[in-house]
Design a protein around this motif. Sequence first.
Motif, mmCIF file in Angstrom:
data_model
loop_
_atom_site.group_PDB
_atom_site.id
_atom_site.type_symbol
_atom_site.label_atom_id
_atom_site.label_comp_id
_atom_site.label_asym_id
_atom_site.label_seq_id
_atom_site.Cartn_x
_atom_site.Cartn_y
_atom_site.Cartn_z
ATOM 1 N N MET A 1 22.915 23.085 75.513
ATOM 2 C CA MET A 1 24.169 23.044 74.793
ATOM 3 C C MET A 1 24.013 22.323 73.456
ATOM 4 O O MET A 1 24.574 22.752 72.453
ATOM 5 C CB MET A 1 25.223 22.354 75.676
ATOM 6 N N ALA A 2 23.258 21.249 73.449
ATOM 7 C CA ALA A 2 23.046 20.488 72.219
ATOM 8 C C ALA A 2 22.294 21.313 71.184
ATOM 9 O O ALA A 2 22.566 21.206 69.988
ATOM 10 C CB ALA A 2 22.297 19.201 72.525
ATOM 11 N N GLN A 3 21.377 22.155 71.648
ATOM 12 C CA GLN A 3 20.627 23.000 70.720
ATOM 13 C C GLN A 3 21.534 24.047 70.086
ATOM 14 O O GLN A 3 21.381 24.380 68.916
ATOM 15 C CB GLN A 3 19.470 23.669 71.447
ATOM 16 N N LEU A 4 22.453 24.560 70.856
ATOM 17 C CA LEU A 4 23.389 25.556 70.330
ATOM 18 C C LEU A 4 24.265 24.957 69.238
ATOM 19 O O LEU A 4 24.495 25.594 68.200
ATOM 20 C CB LEU A 4 24.258 26.117 71.455
#
Length: 91
Positions: A1-4
């Motif tokens: 999620m953080a990468q998105l």
Amino acid sequence: MAQLTQFLPFILMFVVIYFFMILPQQKKVKKEKEFENSLKVGDKIVTKSGFHGKISELATTTAVIETMSGKLKIERSAISLEMSAILNKKE
């Protein structure tokens, strides 16, 4: 999620660039191709370099135009859609 969430601004920039720059350019190119294919002998045109004339011969990729100083052989892609439309609207 953080990468998105890291890539979300780049994805949004691409979407904005696509809808405001790439898509209108593709539409313009398509419109110019349709204009080139619809040309016929006798049409009054203006080239992108500013020559005014009337089409006297057409070939696959070239056109011969009559100007006040004689005949010129030009590429069909050198004929301006916008300027020719303005010229023909005045008459």
